[in-house]
Scaffold this active site. Structure first.
Site, mmCIF file in Angstrom:
data_model
loop_
_atom_site.group_PDB
_atom_site.id
_atom_site.type_symbol
_atom_site.label_atom_id
_atom_site.label_comp_id
_atom_site.label_asym_id
_atom_site.label_seq_id
_atom_site.Cartn_x
_atom_site.Cartn_y
_atom_site.Cartn_z
ATOM 1 N N TYR A 109 29.179 0.249 81.925
ATOM 2 C CA TYR A 109 29.910 1.476 82.267
ATOM 3 C C TYR A 109 29.165 2.656 81.644
ATOM 4 C CZ TYR A 109 33.520 5.044 82.436
ATOM 5 O OH TYR A 109 34.201 6.200 82.683
ATOM 6 N N GLU A 197 30.614 9.377 86.988
ATOM 7 C CA GLU A 197 30.876 8.037 86.466
ATOM 8 C C GLU A 197 30.099 6.984 87.255
ATOM 9 O OE1 GLU A 197 35.035 6.243 85.293
ATOM 10 O OE2 GLU A 197 34.535 5.643 87.335
#
Ligand code: ADP
Ligand code: MG
Length: 388
Positions: A109, A197
Site C-alpha cells: 500500500y 493512492e
C-alpha cells in the site's frame, strides 16, 4: 473531484509510474477487442466506478480467455456495483478497464495526501497492501508507516529508503520505488490532488514494481485551473443534484434529513443546520447560494431543493449583506414559476433590501410563512415538516 482508475493510470504514465498496459471499453465487444490487441493469455477486467472495494464486490475479474471477457463484461455493464465504499445504491458501471494480468508476487500500500493538520504532504505506506488494508489499519496499525515531506526540501532519498525497508525490497528495486514516489509527489503538487493512492503497488514475479490500482482525488477548488483534469469529470458517478449545483456555482451537499435549507454564506448555513437540529429537525441538504448571488442562481438552488423527494418543508434563511434580499425573493419567484411548490416554505429575510424582498413575496400570492426571528423560523419549519 474523483476520477476513474483508467484516467488515474493515464496520469501515472505521464509521471513515470509504471502501470500494466490497458484500455477502457464501453461495450463487451470493445472489451474483447482491447484484450485481443493487448495480446497475452490473461487479462483483468475492472469495473470503472468512483469507489474502491471493487475486487471484493465482484467488480474485478481475471479472465483467461476472450470468451470470459465478453461474458463478464456483459454481466457487469449497465448494472450498479455496490461496494463497501458506495452505499446501498451503488454506482453505475458504464465503463470497464481491460488490462494485462500481471504475475503478482507481493502487494503493498502506498499513498500520498495533503494533511491539513500538519499543512504538509504526507506519505503512508504498508507492506500489508491489497484488499484488506482497512482491516490492517484497524487491527495492526503498527504495520503502517507515515511521514511528512518538508515542502522546502521536497521528498528525500532517505524517506524513500524508509519505505523500501518497510516493504522489504531488494536494493536493485530501490531506484524504481524512488521514481514512483517522486512521480506521486510531483503529480500531487502539479495537479492539485488531495490524495493519490496505489493499492496495491505490487512486485511482479520478475521483480518489477507496478501500480496495479490507482486512485486520485482532486481539490475541488483547484480543478478549474486544470482543464485536463476537468475533462476527466464523469457526472454519471456523482450525485446528480450536487453536480447540477456545481454548474451553477452553488455549494450543495445532499444530506439525509427532511428540511431543505437555502442559506447564504457557509457559516450561516452551518448555524441554520445546527438550529434545525436543535429544534428537533434534520436538514435534507447543505446549501450556500454564495455571497454575490443572482436571481438565476437562487432560482436553480430553490428548484434543486424542491426536486428532492425527501424534502418535507423548506427554510430560506438569508442575511442580506452583499446579496440583496429582493434578488433572493425574485429568484424564489422565478423558480416557483417553473416548478410547483408542494411543501411549506418558511422564509426569513434580513439585511439589505429585506423589506422590498418581503413585499415581493407577500404580493406574489404564494403560500409562504414569513418569519423575522431565526429561532422561531427553525421551530416553525420543523413543525411543518412533521405535518404539525
Ligand atoms: P479494488 O481496490 O477496487 O478492489 P483493485 O484494482 O485493487 O480494485 O483490484 C483488486 C485486486 O485484483 C488487486 O488487489 C489485485 O490482487 C488484483 N488485480 C487487479 N489488477 C490486476 C492486474 N492487472 N493483474 C493482476 N492482478 C490484478
Ligand atoms: Mg485497490
Amino acid at each position: 473531484m474523483n476520477i476513474h482508475e483508467y484516467q488515474a493510470k493515464q496520469l501515472f504514465k505521464l509521471y513515470g509510474i509504471p502501470v500494466p498496459e490497458g484500455s477502457p471499453a464501453e461495450t463487451a465487444g470493445h472489451a474483447e477487442q482491447v484484450a485481443r490487441e493487448l495480446g497475452g493469455n490473461a487479462w483483468v477486467v475492472k469495473a470503472q466506478v468512483h469507489a474502491g472495494g471493487r475486487g471484493k464486490a465482484g467488480g474485478v475479474h481475471i479472465a483467461k480467455s476472450l470468451d470470459e471477457i465478453t461474458e463478464f463484461s456483459r454481466k457487469l455493464l449497465g448494472t450498479r456495483l455496490v461496494t463497501q465504499q458506495t452505499g446501498a445504491e451503488g454506482l453505475p458501471v458504464e465503463t470497464l478497464y481491460v488490462e494485462k494480468a500481471g504475475q503478482i508476487d507481493r502487494e503493498f500500500y502506498l499513498s500520498a495526501l495533503v494533511d491539513r493538520g500538519s499543512e504538509r504532504v504526507i506519505f503512508i505506506a504498508s507492506a500489508a497492501g491489497g484488499m484488506d488494508i482497512e482491516e490492517v489499519a484497524e487491527k495492526t496499525p503498527d504495520r503502517i508507516i507515515s511521514f511528512q515531506v518538508d515542502p522546502a526540501a521536497g521528498l528525500q532519498p532517505y524517506q524513500c529508503r524508509k519505505v523500501a525497508f518497510a516493504f522489504g525490497l531488494e536494493s536493485t528495486q530501490f531506484k524504481s520505488l524512488e521514481k514512483i514516489m517522486a512521480g506521486i509527489y510531483k503529480l500531487l503538487l502539479e495537479k492539485d490532488a488531495g490524495q493519490i493512492e496505489i493499492n496495491p503497488l505490487v512486485t511482479t514475479n520478475s521483480g518489477e514494481l507496478v501500480a496495479v490500482d490507482a486512485k486520485i482525488n482532486f481539490d475541488d477548488n483547484a480543478v478549474a485551473v486544470h482543464p485536463d483534469i476537468t475533462a476527466m469529470r464523469d457526472p454519471g458517478q456523482e450525485d446528480e443534484k450536487e453536480h447540477k449545483a456545481q454548474q451553477f456555482g452553488l455549494n450543495y451537499i445532499t444530506l439525509d434529513g427532511s428540511i431543505g435549507c437555502m442559506v447564504n454564506g457557509a457559516g450561516l448555513a452551518m448555524a441554520t443546520m445546527d438550529l434545525v437540529k436543535l429544534k428537533g429537525g434534520s436538514p435534507a441538504n447543505f446549501l450556500d447560494v454564495g455571497g454575490g448571488t443572482n436571481t438565476e442562481k437562487v432560482a436553480e438552488a430553490f428548484k434543486l431543493i424542491l426536486a428532492d423527494p425527501n424534502v418535507k418543508a423548506v427554510l430560506v434563511n438569508i442575511f442580506g449583506g452583499i446579496v440583496k434580499c429582493d434578488v433572493i425573493a425574485e429568484g424564489i419567484l422565478a423558480a416557483v414559476k417553473e416548478v410547483s411548490v408542494k411543501v411549506p416554505v418558511v422564509v426569513r429575510l434580513e439585511g439589505t433590501n429585506a423589506e422590498a424582498g418581503r413585499t415581493l413575496l407577500r404580493e406574489s400570492g404564494l403560500n409562504l410563512v414569513a418569519a423575522d426571528d431565526l429561532a422561531k423560523a427553525a421551530e416553525q419549519v420543523v413543525a411543518l415538516a412533521e405535518g404539525v
